[in-house]
Design an enzyme around this catalytic site. Structure first.
Site, PDB file in Angstrom:
ATOM      1  N   TRP A 188       0.867  -1.186   0.000  1.00 57.02           N
ATOM      2  CA  TRP A 188       0.000   0.000   0.000  1.00 57.02           C
ATOM      3  C   TRP A 188       0.897   1.227   0.000  1.00 57.02           C
ATOM      4  CZ3 TRP A 188      -0.273   3.844   3.873  1.00 57.02           C
ATOM      5  CH2 TRP A 188      -1.166   4.879   3.547  1.00 57.02           C
ATOM      6  N   GLU A 229      -2.962  -2.972  -2.517  1.00 59.03           N
ATOM      7  CA  GLU A 229      -4.097  -2.361  -1.823  1.00 59.03           C
ATOM      8  C   GLU A 229      -4.381  -0.950  -2.327  1.00 59.03           C
ATOM      9  OE1 GLU A 229      -3.380  -1.950   2.372  1.00 59.03           O
ATOM     10  OE2 GLU A 229      -5.469  -1.456   2.825  1.00 59.03           O
ATOM     11  N   LYS A 231      -7.100   2.508  -2.676  1.00 59.17           N
ATOM     12  CA  LYS A 231      -7.779   3.330  -1.688  1.00 59.17           C
ATOM     13  C   LYS A 231      -8.499   4.471  -2.387  1.00 59.17           C
ATOM     14  CE  LYS A 231      -6.455   5.837   2.514  1.00 59.17           C
ATOM     15  NZ  LYS A 231      -5.750   5.645   3.771  1.00 59.17           N
ATOM     16  N   ASP A 262      -9.730  -3.291   1.621  1.00 59.68           N
ATOM     17  CA  ASP A 262      -9.784  -2.775   2.991  1.00 59.68           C
ATOM     18  C   ASP A 262     -11.172  -2.179   3.211  1.00 59.68           C
ATOM     19  OD1 ASP A 262      -9.647  -0.706   5.101  1.00 59.68           O
ATOM     20  OD2 ASP A 262      -7.508  -1.133   5.160  1.00 59.68           O
ATOM     21  N   HIS A 265     -11.760   1.580   2.700  1.00 56.71           N
ATOM     22  CA  HIS A 265     -11.180   2.232   1.519  1.00 56.71           C
ATOM     23  C   HIS A 265     -12.143   2.502   0.375  1.00 56.71           C
ATOM     24  CE1 HIS A 265      -6.664   1.387   2.437  1.00 56.71           C
ATOM     25  NE2 HIS A 265      -7.324   1.872   3.473  1.00 56.71           N
ATOM     26  N   HIS A 289      -8.540  -6.519   4.394  1.00 62.80           N
ATOM     27  CA  HIS A 289      -8.146  -5.751   5.563  1.00 62.80           C
ATOM     28  C   HIS A 289      -9.431  -5.447   6.314  1.00 62.80           C
ATOM     29  CE1 HIS A 289      -3.805  -4.130   4.861  1.00 62.80           C
ATOM     30  NE2 HIS A 289      -3.865  -5.427   5.010  1.00 62.80           N
ATOM     31  N   ASP A 297     -11.774   6.775   6.510  1.00 66.59           N
ATOM     32  CA  ASP A 297     -10.940   5.582   6.717  1.00 66.59           C
ATOM     33  C   ASP A 297     -10.198   5.716   8.050  1.00 66.59           C
ATOM     34  OD1 ASP A 297      -9.488   3.256   6.261  1.00 66.59           O
ATOM     35  OD2 ASP A 297      -7.883   4.349   5.243  1.00 66.59           O
ATOM     36  N   ASP A 299      -9.889   3.693  10.622  1.00 66.35           N
ATOM     37  CA  ASP A 299      -9.267   2.516  11.239  1.00 66.35           C
ATOM     38  C   ASP A 299      -9.662   2.337  12.698  1.00 66.35           C
ATOM     39  OD1 ASP A 299      -7.541   1.243   9.089  1.00 66.35           O
ATOM     40  OD2 ASP A 299      -6.841   3.311   8.972  1.00 66.35           O
ATOM     41  N   ASP A 329      -6.827  -4.663  10.156  1.00 69.26           N
ATOM     42  CA  ASP A 329      -6.152  -3.370   9.965  1.00 69.26           C
ATOM     43  C   ASP A 329      -6.912  -2.264  10.692  1.00 69.26           C
ATOM     44  OD1 ASP A 329      -4.581  -1.285   9.148  1.00 69.26           O
ATOM     45  OD2 ASP A 329      -5.173  -1.338   7.035  1.00 69.26           O
TER      46      ASP A 329
END
Ligand code: RNT
Ligand code: ZN
Length: 422
Positions: A188, A229, A231, A262, A265, A289, A297, A299, A329
């Protein structure tokens, strides 16, 4: 809850499942078997060990909070990881970033990392009974500070990051070889722009060239699985992300790589669960993810959300789990980090178990018979089946704290270990 109450509740739940054609024992065994790749970076807010007190910088990702007790060196991070491994039932792996090497106090730049810097991790993983996954680190570095790495205009900057990523893949392949099973290497990059660039094609053309240079070196599939990955946007790359989902999907499909999905994302109404059957016909595999974006995003710690449930049900329903790798993640520095880590991993495992407890045959019959009413009614019923009793029994059998005891076990670790880190 006492052991006998857990067992009694399970016996009743098992009967209820059987009435709907669901084998609770089979579900426990199946859910237990799915490896969850636990990311190392929840333990220290994505800091890494390149310099003492290194912190995440740039890259459009952000760990917020300053809860005490964060891991400061490999020994502390591993101790914390061991606690997390104890708190989470089922098959587990550990996912490292290149910035977590052991550099013995020396300034080893990213274009000079070697397998020896990860020997300590490999020995630890063997002892802990986990396999490793790996990531090149193309953020938190002066040569990434202006927002571009592999797509940079300056060929010298590109060359630096190409060298880093090549080395990261070599290290990953060496891990795969040593552990007797492929190591997943995920790539990424944060390359992108805060405001509208003009030459989008130029950046993407350069990224494509860099990637082809990186992946020119090939490794056996049994040692290395490459994933990329994409995004939608990041902080500081709101207007343009070079490595978009479409870019990597095309790259992965034509170069036979895994594509990484992810959960944070995409546009908030897009479903990652729905993407799995859309991309799997065209790529060798998918790396997930598992994350939880709140408004962006962000997380956040993974919890038992509808999105997570949908994702795990889709994994089970698709019958394609052999081509999917499940990684976590998220990073939250505002609460007990070990507890945050374990909550997310436990919830991922819980959602997998619940997915295996779905009345699959009855649902499929309604689906193929075009009986939309029965299908919806069954889907609703499935939500309130007593799967929690199956989860408790699964935790009991695997020697993991049941939910009611989990808080106490994390607090004990905090008192005994985390609180002593000043
Ligand atoms: C960033 C990506 C990436 C990172 C890790 C630390 O938006 O999700 O996977 O979170 O590499
Ligand atoms: Zn990610």
């Amino acid at each position: 809850m006492t052991e006998t109450r857990i067992e009694k509740a399970y016996e009743l739940a098992k009967e209820r499942c059987a009435e709907l054609g669901v084998d609770a024992e089979g579900a426990i065994a199946a859910a237990d078997n799915v490896p969850l790749s636990i990311h190392c970076w929840q333990g220290d807010d994505v800091g890494g060990f390149e310099r003492a007190g290194a912190a995440l910088s740039g890259g459009g990702i952000q760990a917020t909070g300053n809860y005490p007790g964060k891991a400061r060196d490999p020994a502390e991070l591993r101790a914390d990881l061991e606690e997390v491994l104890r708190d989470v039932p089922g098959a587990k792996r550990v996912n490292l970033h290149a910035s977590y090497g052991e550099f013995g106090g020396k300034a080893i730049d990213r274009d000079a990392i070697e397998g020896s810097h990860f020997a300590g991790w490999m020995e630890w993983a063997k002892r802990a009974g986990v396999r490793l996954d790996f990531n090149a680190t193309l953020f938190s570095h002066p040569l990434a500070a202006d927002g571009y790495t592999l797509s940079h205009r300056d060929p010298k900057v590109r060359a630096f990051w190409i060298e880093h990523t090549k080395r990261a893949r070599r290290i990953a392949a060496a891990m795969g070889k040593a552990q007797g099973g492929a190591c997943v290497h995920n790539l990424w990059i944060a390359d992108g722009a805060k405001d509208s660039p003009v030459d989008r094609a130029g950046y993407r053309g350069r990224l494509l060239e860099s990637l082809d240079a990186i992946y020119a070196e090939s490794f056996p599939e049994r040692e290395l699985e490459d994933a990329l990955e994409g995004k939608l946007f990041g902080i500081g790359s709101e207007a343009f992300v070079v490595g978009s989902h479409e870019f990597y999907l095309g790259y992965a499909a034509t170069r036979k790589k895994f594509v990484t999905l992810d959960m944070g994302h995409y546009h908030p109404t897009e479903s990652v669960a729905d993407k799995i059957s859309s991309v799997l016909p065209f790529v060798p595999g998918v790396l997930l993810h598992v994350s939880r974006g709140v408004r962006w995003d962000s997380d956040h710690v993974v919890t038992l959300t509808d999105e997570l449930g949908e994702l795990c049900r889709e994994l089970v329903r698709s019958g394609q789990l052999s081509r999917v790798r499940v990684g976590l993640d998220y990073f939250d520095a505002s609460i007990n980090r070990v507890g945050a880590w374990a909550i997310g991993a436990r919830s991922a495992r819980k959602a997998l178990l619940a997915a295996y407890l779905e009345p699959a045959a009855a649902l499929l019959a309604a689906d193929s018979g075009n009986d939309g009413f029965a299908r919806l009614a069954l889907l609703e019923e499935a939500k309130t089946l007593p799967w929690c009793a199956v989860w408790d029994e699964y935790c009991r059998r695997s020697g993991t704290a049941v939910d009611s005891a989990f808080i106490a076990s994390v607090k004990a670790y905090e008192r005994g270990v985390l609180a002593k880190r000043k």
